[in-house]
Structures are given as C-alpha cells and as structure tokens.
Design an enzyme around this catalytic site. Sequence first.
Site, PDB file in Angstrom:
ATOM      1  N   HIS A 338     -20.711 -90.679  46.459  1.00 30.02           N
ATOM      2  CA  HIS A 338     -21.603 -89.521  46.445  1.00 30.02           C
ATOM      3  C   HIS A 338     -20.775 -88.254  46.445  1.00 30.02           C
ATOM      4  O   HIS A 338     -19.690 -88.202  47.033  1.00 30.02           O
ATOM      5  CB  HIS A 338     -22.533 -89.555  47.672  1.00 30.02           C
ATOM      6  N   ASP A 394     -29.377 -94.444  45.914  1.00 30.52           N
ATOM      7  CA  ASP A 394     -29.836 -94.968  44.628  1.00 30.52           C
ATOM      8  C   ASP A 394     -29.612 -96.473  44.498  1.00 30.52           C
ATOM      9  O   ASP A 394     -30.275 -97.125  43.687  1.00 30.52           O
ATOM     10  CB  ASP A 394     -29.116 -94.251  43.481  1.00 30.52           C
TER      11      ASP A 394
END
Length: 496
Positions: A338, A394
């Site tokens: 991320h 996700d």
Amino acid sequence: MGRPLETSSSESLTVRDNRTGKTYNIPIVDNSVSATAFKAISAPAKPNEREESGTEKGLRVADKGFLNTAVIQSEITYIDGEAGVLRYRGYPIEQLALHSSFLETAYLLIYGSLPTKDQFRVFETEVLHHSIIHADAEEFFRSFRYDAHPMAILTSAFAYLGSYYSEANPSLQGRQWQTLFTKGDKASLANMDKQIFRLIGKATTLAAMAYRIRQGRDFVIPPTGLSYTGSFLYQMDHLGEENYVPNPVLCKALDVLFLLHADHELNASCTTVLQTGSSLVDPYSAIAAGCASLYGPLHGGANEAVIRMLISIGSPANVPAFIEAVKRREKVLSGFGHRVYKTTDPRSYIIRKTADEVFKVTGRDELLETAMALHDAAMKDEYFTKRRLYPNVDFWSGLIYRAMGFPMDFFPVLFAVPRVVGWLAHWRQMMLQEGGVKIWRPRQIYVGAGKRDYVPMAERESSLVNSDPKKTPSTVPHSGMTKRTMLASYRGKSKL
C-alpha cells in the site's frame, strides 16, 4: 515565511544556501514547514543559466506524486502507515466496524462527532428520503450502450444530477453562496446539508440503475423501511417478488465494507474532489471528478485486479510458480502492499472476518483456497516481508463481492458509493475552512525548450525528433467506410 537567520528556535528548520552563504530560519508548525517559505531562498542566476529555472525568484519544492506534500489541514481521518493505524475522527476503525453502522459513521465523518439518537434519526431519514431520482433520469440511463462500463455510467450520472439543482451551483448563485458558509449562515448551511443528503441518498440509486441497465431490467423505486445497504440490494435485485427482503447477512457485510471504504484521507480521488471543488464548482461536479479518478486501475480497480490474478493462478498448486514469477518481475502481485501502509492494512483483518460470515451463506468461493495459499506463501517469503508487502483491503474485498454475485466490473462502483461520504466530508471541511477557499494551483518545474522563433511550415526541415514515437502523432489504420471515403474524391476534400 522563511527569512535570513536572526534568532534560532527549537521549533524551526535552519537552512543554509551554499550558493549564497545565507542561512534561513523556517518555522515548524504541526511538524510541517511551509513550502512557500522556500520562495525566500533565492540566488543570482549563473552565467548562461536558463531563464526558465527562475533562480532569482526563489526555490520551488519538487514532490512528484505528492509523496510528502500536505495541502490542507484536516480533522477527519488519521493514518499511521508504519503502525497500521486508521481512525475516523479519532475513533479506531476496528471499533467502528464492530459497533457502528455505515450511516452513523457517515455522520461522524461529515459532522465530526457520533450522533445522538435524535440527530441520527434526522440524518438517516433525510438520506433515505433523498434516494429517489427524477423520472427523467430513466432516459439518461437508457442512452448508454448495453455494454457501457458501470463506472462510466456512474461518473456521468453524478455530473448529470447537478443539472437539477441550481441552488447548489455557485456559477448560477454567485460566489456569495460559498462565502456565507464560512460565516455560519444557517440557510446556506442547510442548503449544503441538502446537497449532502441528496448525494449520499442517490448514490445507491444511481449505482443500482447503472447495474440494471446492463441487465436489461426496469428500474426500481427505492423502498421504504430498509437500511441503506438493504435498499441498495433491493434496488439491484428486486424483480417483482412479493415482500422481497435482501438477505440480512449480505446487508450487514455490505454495510461493513461500506464503512471501511468510507474514507481514507487524501487519496487520489479525494484529492481530485478537493482540487475540483477549489474552483467553487457545484458538489455534484466535484463528486463526478472524484468518481472518474477512482475509475483508474491504480485506485478503485485494485480488487478487480486481485480476482483476475487469482483466476490466472488457477489453483493452490500453481501458487509457488506464481510467487517465483513475481520475484522475477514477470507477474504482478495484486492486493499486497500500500502507498501508505508499511505493515498489514488494519481494514484487512476486519474484511477477513466479514468474508467468513458471507461464505457461511453463499458457500466458499472456489478462489478462496488459492487466495489462502497465496497469502500464506507471501507471508512466509522473505522477498515480500523484507519489502513490507502485506495484504491490503483489496485482497479480501474482491472475494466477498464475487461471492455475493457482483460482476467484476461493478467492483469499483461498490468502492465509489461509500467513498462519496469521505469526499463530501473533505469537501465540506474545505468549504467551511477559515478564510474561505483558495483555488488549488500547483507549481511545475519547466524543463522544455527555451525561447524559439516561429518558422513557416515551408521552411521547416525534418528533424530527428519526428522519429521519436512519443513526439509525433501515430498513424491510425482505417478500414470500412472510412477507408473507402478517404479513397473517394468529392467537393471540399483537402488535397493535402
């Protein structure tokens, strides 16, 4: 503002310009320094230096991709990427996901505190009341091709929505519409709240309409008596069954997912909303801009990429070969790592638990075993742990959406609908900030050609630059009617 050093302070940054020997003292406020302070650090231009460098006009701060640039003061969301911390208005995301609901959290993000029972009743009532769309919107949705991407439809629909509400458009109402916000004018604040109710309420309706147009189904009027996510699922799936009620487990799971996706500080789409909103455009246009930003595969399309990756792997037995291909940079590992988090995304723990609840009623997704094998292999491999590539939100959300029966190209829509709340919270904060809104206008570092004189076309010579495919238009092959038309002769056709 930076200035030549006069007195030192422990809450300041001392900078020495080795070009001139001058020393500057720049105040540190909230662990930040003002970028404009560096404009005071100037030097005489060197002999033969490009005038475009602007050396005499002060330093610019280069930050490609906004890696370390703060553009606004905010009270909304706090993230500590090193520690894996996410808080909405000070409340840990773990507590909110366990005890709160999406709409209660929406109230928190927008207004700054958890609502009382009466405050929440008013907010929920207004949001659900404003979910109905004007009947004319049916014609708008039916104007799209049958295979139009739902995010293209949703983005267009938000912009279209603004055409109904002239009272929300400063271009029609004048700049006073915005300046009254900062003065606390009750009528103006009520006007702002109405637009917020409309956008949150209609977000699910627009999304459901984008879904049903792809299915070739009639649209459904938002029901009464259901929750926010229950109403959304009803509008998507109801085909006339009597007393139709969506499954409560799916409603709850979607509510949790919406809560987790409601805001994430100044990500690409939120920054787009604020950049657009800084011109004092209406909130519907600003939200449409944010939706367009979210459409990109580096942002809202990441969970879809995870599913496509898992499908390409095929089975747990193929995970080791895939891992090795990733190390050789032949494959891309989606759902790990991320931009902000350097440890496990705190939302991923919550989603993992939510996934288990969903799978109890839908059955285990066939890709789950592959996902688990990939997760375990990556977490045990030094290549990934050393690079701090941990699962993000996700990685699991796509599996839940797939298990719930949503098509993959609808995943970004399921991201956009709850993120409307975060966008509006930041937009409202900017509109109400002390001193009003200043249009966002970043600087650039010009490295192009210096001053050149125009040369008539007939006198221009071919140059090597024209052989660079990045610097000359591509030749587009034509076929069919266009090819035949180009070969034909007719009056008015250019001879060039």
